[in-house]
Design an enzyme around this catalytic site. Structure first.
Site, PDB file in Angstrom:
ATOM      1  N   TYR A 199       0.863  -1.186   0.000  1.00 23.61           N
ATOM      2  CA  TYR A 199       0.000   0.000   0.000  1.00 23.61           C
ATOM      3  C   TYR A 199       0.895   1.230   0.000  1.00 23.61           C
ATOM      4  O   TYR A 199       1.509   1.555   1.012  1.00 23.61           O
ATOM      5  CB  TYR A 199      -0.923  -0.033   1.219  1.00 23.61           C
ATOM      6  CG  TYR A 199      -1.924   1.093   1.314  1.00 23.61           C
ATOM      7  CD1 TYR A 199      -2.156   1.979   0.269  1.00 23.61           C
ATOM      8  CD2 TYR A 199      -2.659   1.259   2.480  1.00 23.61           C
ATOM      9  CE1 TYR A 199      -3.079   2.994   0.370  1.00 23.61           C
ATOM     10  CE2 TYR A 199      -3.591   2.285   2.599  1.00 23.61           C
ATOM     11  CZ  TYR A 199      -3.803   3.148   1.539  1.00 23.61           C
ATOM     12  OH  TYR A 199      -4.713   4.163   1.654  1.00 23.61           O
ATOM     13  N   LYS A 245      -1.556  -1.461  -3.875  1.00 25.27           N
ATOM     14  CA  LYS A 245      -2.635  -0.471  -3.815  1.00 25.27           C
ATOM     15  C   LYS A 245      -1.989   0.896  -3.967  1.00 25.27           C
ATOM     16  O   LYS A 245      -1.202   1.321  -3.131  1.00 25.27           O
ATOM     17  CB  LYS A 245      -3.396  -0.572  -2.485  1.00 25.27           C
ATOM     18  CG  LYS A 245      -4.478   0.484  -2.319  1.00 25.27           C
ATOM     19  CD  LYS A 245      -5.113   0.406  -0.936  1.00 25.27           C
ATOM     20  CE  LYS A 245      -6.115   1.544  -0.742  1.00 25.27           C
ATOM     21  NZ  LYS A 245      -6.681   1.569   0.630  1.00 25.27           N
TER      22      LYS A 245
END
Length: 299
Positions: A142, A170
């Site tokens: 992320y 992400k």
């Protein structure tokens, strides 16, 4: 039994980063979490991310995190991927959370860049590798430098992609040029972590979304994605433009705050927030109502 994944879409295509419902007195609402998870999967989500920042992970205990994973897996784990946030700015603590998530039945891990400490790229490499080594679960990185303080550089992304369990990223970096290079060079499955950039990121190689607005517009996100995959650029653009008021409204202030308010407007489980987050003021709630209505959300 988890849904079937592919190397191209290891966690499906449309995932919502789910809020953590609390009871009126601020306790963990596991029944509400199961009802919300079921609603979101019924709406078309392939997966849910729990215990992320949108799930107020900074204010939930390790025991609550494990209970939440177990409850959501019990509710929807046979129909959707349940990805558990395990990232902190303490590698040892992150390993503990990763192992607890695996024990609770999670299908994958979300590992955010260590925040505030601003480690160098070698520190990021070792941190993420340690998390990937800690369990048998696939890992989604992320990358959100606006909150963490440091980006995951493309070279680091390429090196991390060599690990067999680091399979996705992400992207909340907000840089389509860097995303283009990282997608091309790393081969990671790329998920948009910035709802306003869902369509642009698809155009440079993203495979899906980890969304906040998915709480209220999952069917529309699915339609946008399907239109793009089918080569109907005009339709995808029309859906993107229709959703602009929702993208804007849900982020006029901190996203968890507006999401819980939006769920309350729809009569769905959400509950209060834990400090330092606070509820919307009445005039902010009315603005949110107008924003959602302008984007076609039924309230």
């Amino acid at each position: 039994m988890a849904p079937t994944s592919t190397p191209q879409t290891p966690f499906g295509r449309v995932l919502t980063a789910m809020v953590t419902p609390f009871t009126a007195d601020g306790a963990l609402d596991l029944d509400g979490a199961q009802r919300l998870a079921t609603h979101l999967v019924d709406a078309g989500n392939d997966g849910l991310v729990v215990n992320g920042t949108t799930g107020e992970s900074p204010t939930t205990s390790d025991a609550e995190k494990a209970q939440l994973v177990r409850a959501v897996v019990d509710a929807v784990g046979d129909r959707a991927f349940v990805v558990a946030g395990a990232g902190t700015n303490d590698t040892r603590h992150s390993l503990e959370l990763a192992r607890a998530a695996q024990d609770a039945g999670a299908h994958g891990l979300l590992a955010v860049t260590p925040y505030y400490s601003k480690p160098p790229q070698e520190g990021l490499l070792r941190h993420f590798t340690a998390i990937a080594d800690a369990t048998e679960l696939p890992v989604m990185l992320y990358d959100i430098p606006g909150r963490s303080g440091v980006p995951i550089n493309t070279e680091t992304m390429v090196r991390l992609a060599e690990h067999p369990r680091i399979v996705a990223n992400k992207d909340a970096k907000g840089d389509l040029g860097r995303a283009s290079w990282a997608i091309a060079r790393s081969g990671l499955a790329w998920y948009s972590g910035d709802d306003m950039l869902n369509l642009p990121l698809l155009s440079v190689g993203a495979v899906g979304f980890v969304s906040v607005v998915g709480h209220v517009v999952t069917p529309e996100l699915r339609s946008l994605l399907d239109a793009h995959l089918n080569g109907d650029v005009t339709k995808a653009t029309e859906i993107h433009q229709k959703l602009l008021p929702v993208f804007t409204g849900m982020f006029r202030t901190q996203g968890v705050i507006t999401t819980k308010a939006a769920l309350a407007l729809q009569g769905l489980p959400a509950g209060p927030l834990r400090l330092p987050l606070v509820e919307l003021a009445p005039e902010e709630t009315e603005q949110l109502r107008r924003d959602l209505a302008a984007g076609g959300v039924q309230l």
